[in-house]
Enzyme design. Structure first.
Site, short mmCIF file in Angstrom:
data_model
loop_
_atom_site.label_atom_id
_atom_site.label_comp_id
_atom_site.label_asym_id
_atom_site.label_seq_id
_atom_site.Cartn_x
_atom_site.Cartn_y
_atom_site.Cartn_z
N MET A 142 4.75 -28.77 53.00
CA MET A 142 4.86 -27.50 53.72
C MET A 142 6.22 -26.85 53.49
SD MET A 142 3.93 -26.79 57.70
CE MET A 142 2.32 -27.53 57.65
N LYS B 193 1.47 -0.98 46.97
CA LYS B 193 0.67 -1.61 48.03
C LYS B 193 1.12 -3.05 48.24
CE LYS B 193 -2.92 -3.08 44.82
NZ LYS B 193 -3.84 -2.44 43.88
N TYR C 51 3.54 -37.02 49.77
CA TYR C 51 2.20 -37.25 50.30
C TYR C 51 1.24 -37.72 49.21
CZ TYR C 51 3.48 -34.92 54.66
OH TYR C 51 4.05 -34.58 55.85
N ARG D 10 -16.93 -1.98 41.99
CA ARG D 10 -16.17 -2.24 43.21
C ARG D 10 -16.20 -0.92 43.96
NH1 ARG D 10 -10.00 -4.53 43.18
NH2 ARG D 10 -9.70 -2.34 42.67
C1 LIG Z 1 -3.36 -2.25 42.49
C2 LIG Z 1 -3.85 -1.11 41.68
C3 LIG Z 1 -3.21 -0.74 40.47
C4 LIG Z 1 -2.07 -1.52 39.86
O1 LIG Z 1 -2.57 -2.48 38.95
P1 LIG Z 1 -1.59 -3.43 38.11
O2 LIG Z 1 -2.50 -4.28 37.33
O3 LIG Z 1 -0.79 -4.19 39.10
O4 LIG Z 1 -0.73 -2.56 37.26
C5 LIG Z 1 -3.65 0.40 39.83
N1 LIG Z 1 -4.68 1.12 40.32
C6 LIG Z 1 -5.34 0.77 41.45
C7 LIG Z 1 -6.48 1.62 41.93
C8 LIG Z 1 -4.95 -0.35 42.15
O5 LIG Z 1 -5.61 -0.68 43.28
#
Ligand SMILES: *Cc1c(COP(=O)(O)O)cnc(C)c1O
Length: 403
Positions: free
Chosen positions: A342, A66, A294, A164
């Site tokens: 930036m 993802k 800055y 969650r």
């Molecule tokens: C993002 C995610 C993971 C991966 O977790 P990591 O800590 O990056 O290994 C695993 N399971 C779910 C449901 C996730 O959303």
């Protein structure tokens, strides 16, 4: 005469086009970026193997890709992992699945974090396995597939303490009723997500695992057949708990070569996949007492030499690293001086002899030998390596290397 003049004009017009063409080509391709990411796909392969080595041999792997594979490039990363033999991929939006399918990747894709009702046609079309994370979602998917006379493979995402996403324990009986009335839904997996797997002592992890086991027994005793996968482990759950008793795992961060906590370093050796590099733009002498950048957030105590580097918060390099970060130049750590702006940051390079020259390469994150560890830099910035990767990866040009 007229002809000759015309010819000359034609000639220079042609040269102009060639030059323009050259510029256009230069803008389209990464010929000489002053800052860039190097993505080491060989390290990605090595990390996958290192994680496999921690797990029971029959464990299925579902790498999480993802958020642009945590900024490493969705399709490039998924291609390599598919070659290495994984069960499938975990994503969070149909758009990501669309890109994987368009790239010719046919492996199972699990939509990890639930879905909205209007995603359902696309879920079916892209052959996704949705994680159903509430009774409402289950009703929506049951309703949709019944009306369309479709069958669909799903995983049930159970809530075991993170509060969650997920079907809460008290909602499980209702979910089972819906499933009995909708045999077109094939549950092939049960999953939950651990809230604190990176801290092996946290009692919450043990409680979550126990509750997951209890719900699993309850669901299996209801005669649901065809459930093949049980999964709860992210990187922390893989490294500290060897998959936490599941037969599928969902590694994200660790595949990309970062550790979910400093303690994880004692359990597995990972290689950084993302390296941030830049070339020194300019070298400056600052007199004693001189302001830098800055604020000014920094004043030189004595005469100091600075290297200006064209990386800033617009590139995803945290401004919180002002006066705190560091980089590696000629193999040596050099401190960040003053504010990250930036597009620029300044490094104190008085200690390097002969003096640093414009054009020299600076390593700002990662490195072949983990010269700038992501977890260390993230901690200095008050964040986690996940956030560093995601933000840098979305802002900067990525160059790939595979060995
Ligand atoms: C993002 C995610 C993971 C991966 O977790 P990591 O800590 O990056 O290994 C695993 N399971 C779910 C449901 C996730 O959303």
């Amino acid at each position: 005469m007229g002809l000759l003049r015309f010819g000359k004009a034609g000639f220079s017009f042609w040269r102009l086009r060639v030059r323009l063409g050259g510029i256009l080509k230069r803008e389209a391709g990464p010929i000489r970026w002053s800052r860039w990411l190097e993505i080491d796909l060989g390290a990605l392969r090595a990390n996958l193997r290192a994680l496999k080595g921690l797990l029971p041999p029959e464990t299925a792997l579902l790498p999480v890709v993802k958020s642009e594979a945590y900024g490493h490039g969705l399709v490039e990363v998924a291609r390599v992992l598919a070659q290495e033999g994984v069960y499938g991929f975990g994503i969070s939006e149909p758009e990501e699945a669309f890109r994987l399918r368009r790239a010719g990747l046919a492996l199972p894709i699990l939509l990890l974090s639930g879905f909205e009702r209007h995603w359902l046609p696309e879920i079916v079309q892209l052959r996704l396995i949705p994680a159903v994370a509430s009774v409402k979602m289950l009703e929506a998917v049951a309703d949709f597939t019944r009306k369309k006379a479709l069958s669909l493979e799903i995983h049930l995402k159970l809530e075991t303490g993170m509060h969650r996403l997920g079907i809460a324990p008290q909602e499980v009986p209702r979910a089972l009723e819906i499933l009995k009335a909708n045999p077109q839904l094939q549950v092939t997996g049960l999953m939950t997500h651990l809230a604190a797997a990176e801290n092996p002592e946290d009692p919450l992890t043990r409680e979550q695992i126990a509750l997951f086991e209890e719900l699993k027994r309850k669901i299996l005793s209801q005669g649901l057949s065809g459930i093949r996968f049980f999964h709860l482990a992210n990187s922390g759950g893989i490294i500290f708990l060897r998959g936490a008793g599941g037969n599928l795992v969902r590694p994200g961060l660790s595949l990309y070569g970062a550790y979910p906590s400093f303690r994880a370093r004692a359990y597995v050796k990972l290689k950084p996949v993302m390296t941030l590099k830049a070339r020194v733009l300019e070298v400056k002498e600052v007199p004693a007492g001189g302001a830098v950048g800055y604020g000014p957030l920094y004043r030189a105590r004595k005469r100091e030499r600075l290297a200006l580097v064209p990386v800033g918060y617009d590139d995803g390099y945290p401004r919180a690293l002002s006066n705190k970060g560091f980089a590696v130049l000629r193999g040596q750590r050099v401190p960040l001086r003053g504010a990250v702006s930036m597009r620029t940051l300044a490094l104190g390079v008085s200690g390097l002899e002969p003096p640093v020259n414009p054009g020299e390469e600076v390593l700002l994150l990662g490195g072949p030998k983990e010269e700038v560890p992501a977890d260390e830099l993230a901690q200095l910035a008050g964040t986690i390596s996940y956030e560093l990767f995601c933000r840098l990866g979305k802002s900067l040009e990525r160059r790939y290397r595979d060995v």
